[in-house]
Design an enzyme around this catalytic site. Structure first.
Site, PDB file in Angstrom:
ATOM      1  N   ASP A  50      22.061  19.254  -5.843  1.00 58.40           N
ATOM      2  CA  ASP A  50      22.930  18.289  -6.514  1.00 58.40           C
ATOM      3  C   ASP A  50      23.807  17.590  -5.486  1.00 58.40           C
ATOM      4  O   ASP A  50      24.662  18.228  -4.848  1.00 58.40           O
ATOM      5  CB  ASP A  50      23.798  19.038  -7.542  1.00 58.40           C
ATOM      6  CG  ASP A  50      24.436  18.097  -8.552  1.00 58.40           C
ATOM      7  OD1 ASP A  50      24.363  16.874  -8.342  1.00 58.40           O
ATOM      8  OD2 ASP A  50      25.000  18.598  -9.538  1.00 58.40           O
ATOM      9  N   ASP A  51      23.601  16.296  -5.301  1.00 58.05           N
ATOM     10  CA  ASP A  51      24.406  15.487  -4.377  1.00 58.05           C
ATOM     11  C   ASP A  51      24.163  15.832  -2.898  1.00 58.05           C
ATOM     12  O   ASP A  51      25.040  15.610  -2.057  1.00 58.05           O
ATOM     13  CB  ASP A  51      25.916  15.600  -4.666  1.00 58.05           C
ATOM     14  CG  ASP A  51      26.317  15.109  -6.045  1.00 58.05           C
ATOM     15  OD1 ASP A  51      25.436  14.671  -6.798  1.00 58.05           O
ATOM     16  OD2 ASP A  51      27.524  15.173  -6.371  1.00 58.05           O
ATOM     17  N   CYS A  90      23.628  12.081 -11.540  1.00 60.31           N
ATOM     18  CA  CYS A  90      22.917  13.284 -11.987  1.00 60.31           C
ATOM     19  C   CYS A  90      22.031  13.114 -13.212  1.00 60.31           C
ATOM     20  O   CYS A  90      20.825  13.344 -13.154  1.00 60.31           O
ATOM     21  CB  CYS A  90      23.921  14.392 -12.289  1.00 60.31           C
ATOM     22  SG  CYS A  90      24.870  14.892 -10.865  1.00 60.31           S
ATOM     23  N   ARG A  94      17.890  13.212 -13.347  1.00 60.80           N
ATOM     24  CA  ARG A  94      17.174  14.397 -13.861  1.00 60.80           C
ATOM     25  C   ARG A  94      16.228  14.016 -15.000  1.00 60.80           C
ATOM     26  O   ARG A  94      15.133  14.573 -15.138  1.00 60.80           O
ATOM     27  CB  ARG A  94      18.187  15.447 -14.322  1.00 60.80           C
ATOM     28  CG  ARG A  94      18.824  16.150 -13.150  1.00 60.80           C
ATOM     29  CD  ARG A  94      20.242  16.614 -13.429  1.00 60.80           C
ATOM     30  NE  ARG A  94      20.945  16.735 -12.168  1.00 60.80           N
ATOM     31  CZ  ARG A  94      20.968  17.836 -11.426  1.00 60.80           C
ATOM     32  NH1 ARG A  94      20.397  18.923 -11.865  1.00 60.80           N
ATOM     33  NH2 ARG A  94      21.584  17.851 -10.264  1.00 60.80           N
ATOM     34  N   LYS A 146      21.225  23.933 -13.105  1.00 57.99           N
ATOM     35  CA  LYS A 146      21.933  22.869 -13.826  1.00 57.99           C
ATOM     36  C   LYS A 146      20.944  21.985 -14.594  1.00 57.99           C
ATOM     37  O   LYS A 146      20.126  21.296 -14.002  1.00 57.99           O
ATOM     38  CB  LYS A 146      22.707  22.025 -12.805  1.00 57.99           C
ATOM     39  CG  LYS A 146      23.319  20.762 -13.379  1.00 57.99           C
ATOM     40  CD  LYS A 146      24.101  20.025 -12.314  1.00 57.99           C
ATOM     41  CE  LYS A 146      24.536  18.644 -12.781  1.00 57.99           C
ATOM     42  NZ  LYS A 146      25.333  17.937 -11.787  1.00 57.99           N
ATOM     43  N   HIS A 148      21.833  19.596 -17.481  1.00 59.80           N
ATOM     44  CA  HIS A 148      22.530  18.303 -17.570  1.00 59.80           C
ATOM     45  C   HIS A 148      21.791  17.228 -18.362  1.00 59.80           C
ATOM     46  O   HIS A 148      21.939  16.028 -18.092  1.00 59.80           O
ATOM     47  CB  HIS A 148      22.871  17.772 -16.169  1.00 59.80           C
ATOM     48  CG  HIS A 148      24.182  17.042 -16.164  1.00 59.80           C
ATOM     49  ND1 HIS A 148      24.701  16.411 -15.056  1.00 59.80           N
ATOM     50  CD2 HIS A 148      25.080  16.825 -17.149  1.00 59.80           C
ATOM     51  CE1 HIS A 148      25.846  15.844 -15.363  1.00 59.80           C
ATOM     52  NE2 HIS A 148      26.096  16.080 -16.631  1.00 59.80           N
ATOM     53  N   SER A 171      27.500  19.673 -14.978  1.00 60.72           N
ATOM     54  CA  SER A 171      28.096  19.687 -13.636  1.00 60.72           C
ATOM     55  C   SER A 171      29.190  20.746 -13.521  1.00 60.72           C
ATOM     56  O   SER A 171      29.926  21.006 -14.471  1.00 60.72           O
ATOM     57  CB  SER A 171      28.683  18.323 -13.291  1.00 60.72           C
ATOM     58  OG  SER A 171      27.667  17.364 -13.221  1.00 60.72           O
ATOM     59  N   HIS A 249      27.315  19.886  -5.220  1.00 62.26           N
ATOM     60  CA  HIS A 249      28.246  19.081  -6.017  1.00 62.26           C
ATOM     61  C   HIS A 249      29.624  19.727  -5.935  1.00 62.26           C
ATOM     62  O   HIS A 249      29.728  20.951  -5.979  1.00 62.26           O
ATOM     63  CB  HIS A 249      27.732  19.091  -7.461  1.00 62.26           C
ATOM     64  CG  HIS A 249      28.379  18.118  -8.398  1.00 62.26           C
ATOM     65  ND1 HIS A 249      29.682  18.263  -8.811  1.00 62.26           N
ATOM     66  CD2 HIS A 249      27.898  17.008  -9.013  1.00 62.26           C
ATOM     67  CE1 HIS A 249      29.958  17.278  -9.657  1.00 62.26           C
ATOM     68  NE2 HIS A 249      28.903  16.505  -9.787  1.00 62.26           N
ATOM     69  N   ASP A 301      19.144  15.227  -6.336  1.00 58.94           N
ATOM     70  CA  ASP A 301      19.196  14.316  -7.493  1.00 58.94           C
ATOM     71  C   ASP A 301      19.792  12.952  -7.176  1.00 58.94           C
ATOM     72  O   ASP A 301      19.609  11.989  -7.916  1.00 58.94           O
ATOM     73  CB  ASP A 301      19.957  14.959  -8.665  1.00 58.94           C
ATOM     74  CG  ASP A 301      21.448  15.101  -8.392  1.00 58.94           C
ATOM     75  OD1 ASP A 301      21.855  15.175  -7.212  1.00 58.94           O
ATOM     76  OD2 ASP A 301      22.221  15.145  -9.365  1.00 58.94           O
ATOM     77  N   ASN A 302      20.562  12.865  -6.090  1.00 59.32           N
ATOM     78  CA  ASN A 302      21.153  11.578  -5.653  1.00 59.32           C
ATOM     79  C   ASN A 302      21.807  11.813  -4.301  1.00 59.32           C
ATOM     80  O   ASN A 302      21.856  12.949  -3.814  1.00 59.32           O
ATOM     81  CB  ASN A 302      22.159  11.030  -6.682  1.00 59.32           C
ATOM     82  CG  ASN A 302      23.222  12.020  -7.106  1.00 59.32           C
ATOM     83  OD1 ASN A 302      23.216  12.513  -8.235  1.00 59.32           O
ATOM     84  ND2 ASN A 302      24.140  12.360  -6.217  1.00 59.32           N
ATOM     85  N   LYS A 322      26.138   8.372  -3.223  1.00 56.42           N
ATOM     86  CA  LYS A 322      26.043   8.580  -4.670  1.00 56.42           C
ATOM     87  C   LYS A 322      26.683   7.436  -5.467  1.00 56.42           C
ATOM     88  O   LYS A 322      27.741   6.938  -5.096  1.00 56.42           O
ATOM     89  CB  LYS A 322      26.751   9.888  -5.007  1.00 56.42           C
ATOM     90  CG  LYS A 322      26.892  10.192  -6.484  1.00 56.42           C
ATOM     91  CD  LYS A 322      27.505  11.559  -6.695  1.00 56.42           C
ATOM     92  CE  LYS A 322      27.683  11.856  -8.173  1.00 56.42           C
ATOM     93  NZ  LYS A 322      28.041  13.257  -8.424  1.00 56.42           N
TER      94      LYS A 322
HETATM   95 MG    MG Z   1      24.172  14.730  -8.538  1.00 57.08          MG
END
Ligand code: MG
Length: 486
Positions: A50-51, A90, A94, A146, A148, A171, A249, A301-302, A322
């Site tokens: 994540d991130d 996010c 996803r 996660k 989400h 998150s 994240h 994811d980003n 992001k």
């Molecule tokens: Mg993310």
């Protein structure tokens, strides 16, 4: 006397051969069937951070963060250097991975319906997910981490094709109930270490909350414990394991014995812990002797959340992070590994998380949903043979806005935001064109030099837009977006 004997002898020989054939064919046939299940349908594992920024791993050029397990995975597999997500935040990112469709088609955005923990929204049931597709093809399916894509019972992973779920459903910064502002603390003191109790996020098993607030200090390790248990439990059948880590994240958390170990502060500690835990997953595959029938994909994811200073990652040479449609927001560090099947090396072909759907369908013999438009390309020709990539372009959507297109070496922006933290929209006097291979940092607008390229790309964007039927929720998003990214 002799004549009747000949057919009798032949009959006897035939019978003996038949018995022999049956006695060998029986078990052999069973064994072949078993091997069909175990070798012809590969296992799939998707480890999704994540991130995590494009530049955060040592195999993607980070100078001090040490990721020996991911480096080894990259050396044994393919390191994809031009691999994209379908949204720079996010939830929609996803949704795209799960469905092989741009999120404009299924209503998943950062601005409406999916702001947790008070969200009433989630991925529509009509969508066919990777898990549903593989489950109907005989796969055991599990998610650890996660989700989400909706935390209400009707949206949880078990309603979207997953047999098993363990994780924080959204998150890790949501449900904040106490403590100082994270960003302000980080800017004051790079050594800041947050308190997990300040974030009242639930940890779930199936549809039950088993811990709240989740102790996030050990979350990376515990996700991996669950992932390894899933692999061991399902080692003798085809399985799909989706392992979306909550880290890196913010708020950042790491096991106590790993604090202060990296040269890159807490962010580096977190990445090094993720790396060690990827190593545990790969080790479990070896122990179960299913290494060579398991495709493992690692991605993010980003891009990095740049406004969090030293607690945000790095996109390396890429512009922005992001929340933006610059390369730093949507190009992610990606590795495919499948020993004995895919050639190792650096892979500069275009690819996207959107493509996992068609690629996994192709590799497993699963059937893609045929009643809807997919934005997914089968990357297996590239993975298995190194050529013939069907993906030649990428569209950069952010919620209901189409900001840019990439086609071959060219990228055209018709809109853009400030490059940090989901910034304000920048008014463009005219579309901006970048040669993204010669100018990976998007620094030199060459639109005036190549008017034909600009007009061709504008035309292609319009054709793509005409092909999209936006989900009604997307049309309700105000054009000036101000939502907090997730
Ligand atoms: Mg993310």
């Amino acid at each position: 006397m002799r004549q009747p004997c000949i057919p009798l002898v032949l009959l006897t020989i035939y019978s003996l051969l038949l018995i022999e054939t049956i006695s060998h064919c029986g078990p052999t046939a069973v064994a072949m069937d078993a091997s069909k299940n175990s070798t012809e349908k590969p296992n799939f594992i998707v480890i999704f951070c994540d991130d995590l920024g494009w530049g955060d791993l040592s195999c993607f050029g980070h100078p001090v963060i040490r990721t020996p397990n991911l480096d080894r995975m990259a050396a044994e597999g393919q390191r994809w250097t031009q691999f994209y997500v379908a949204a720079p935040v996010c939830t929609p990112s996803r949704a795209a991975l799960m469905t092989g469709r741009y999120p404009i088609r299924n209503g998943m955005s950062s601005a409406r319906g999916v702001l947790f923990p008070n969200s009433g929204g989630g991925l529509p049931q009509e969508e066919v997910t990777l898990a549903e597709m593989l489950k109907s093809n005989g796969y055991a399916t599990g998610i650890v981490g996660k989700w989400h894509l909706g935390h209400l019972p009707k949206y949880l992973p078990q309603t979207q094709g997953f047999d098993e779920y363990f994780g924080i459903p959204y998150s890790n910064d949501m449900d904040k109930v106490a403590g100082p502002g994270y960003r302000a603390e980080v800017l004051k003191d790079a050594q800041y270490y947050p308190d997990s109790a300040h974030y009242n996020v639930p940890l779930m098993r199936g549809d039950q909350i088993i811990e709240r607030p989740a102790d996030q200090n050990t979350i990376t390790q515990r996700y991996t414990d669950e992932a390894v248990a899933f692999i061991r439990k399902h080692q003798s059948q085809p399985f799909f394991l989706y392992l979306p880590h909550s880290m890196p994240h913010i708020p950042l958390f790491v096991s106590e014995d790993r604090r202060g170990k990296s040269l890159a502060g807490l962010y580096g500690d977190v990445i090094e812990e993720i790396d060690a835990n990827v190593g545990r997953v790969l080790e479990a595959l070896k122990e179960c002797q299913i290494d060579e029938r398991t495709l493992v994909v690692f991605s993010s994811d980003n891009g990095p959340w740049l406004s969090f200073d030293t607690h945000g990652g790095s996109a390396g040479p890429l512009r922005g992070g992001k929340g933006t449609t610059f390369e730093g927001g949507m190009r992610v560090p990606t590795i495919f590994r499948w020993p004995g099947k895919i050639a190792s090396g650096v892979q500069p072909a275009l690819g996207s998380t959107l493509d996992l759907m068609a690629t996994f369908a192709s590799l497993s013999g699963a059937e893609l949903p045929g009643d809807r438009k997919l934005d997914s390309y089968d990357l297996s020709p590239v993975l298995l043979g190194g050529q013939g990539n069907p993906r030649t372009e990428m569209f950069y959507w952010t919620n209901a806005q189409l900001h840019a297109i990439r086609q071959g070496a060219w990228k055209l922006h018709v809109k853009m935001r400030e490059p940090v933290n989901y910034g304000k929209e920048v008014a463009l006097a005219a579309p901006e064109l970048y040669h993204i291979e010669r100018d990976v940092s998007e620094r030199h607008n060459v639109a005036e030099k190549y008017p034909e390229v600009v007009s061709n790309l504008l035309e292609r964007m319009e054709a793509h837009r005409a092909d999209i039927e936006p989900h009604p929720d997307m049309l309700a998003i105000p054009l000036v977006e101000s939502a907090k990214p997730q």
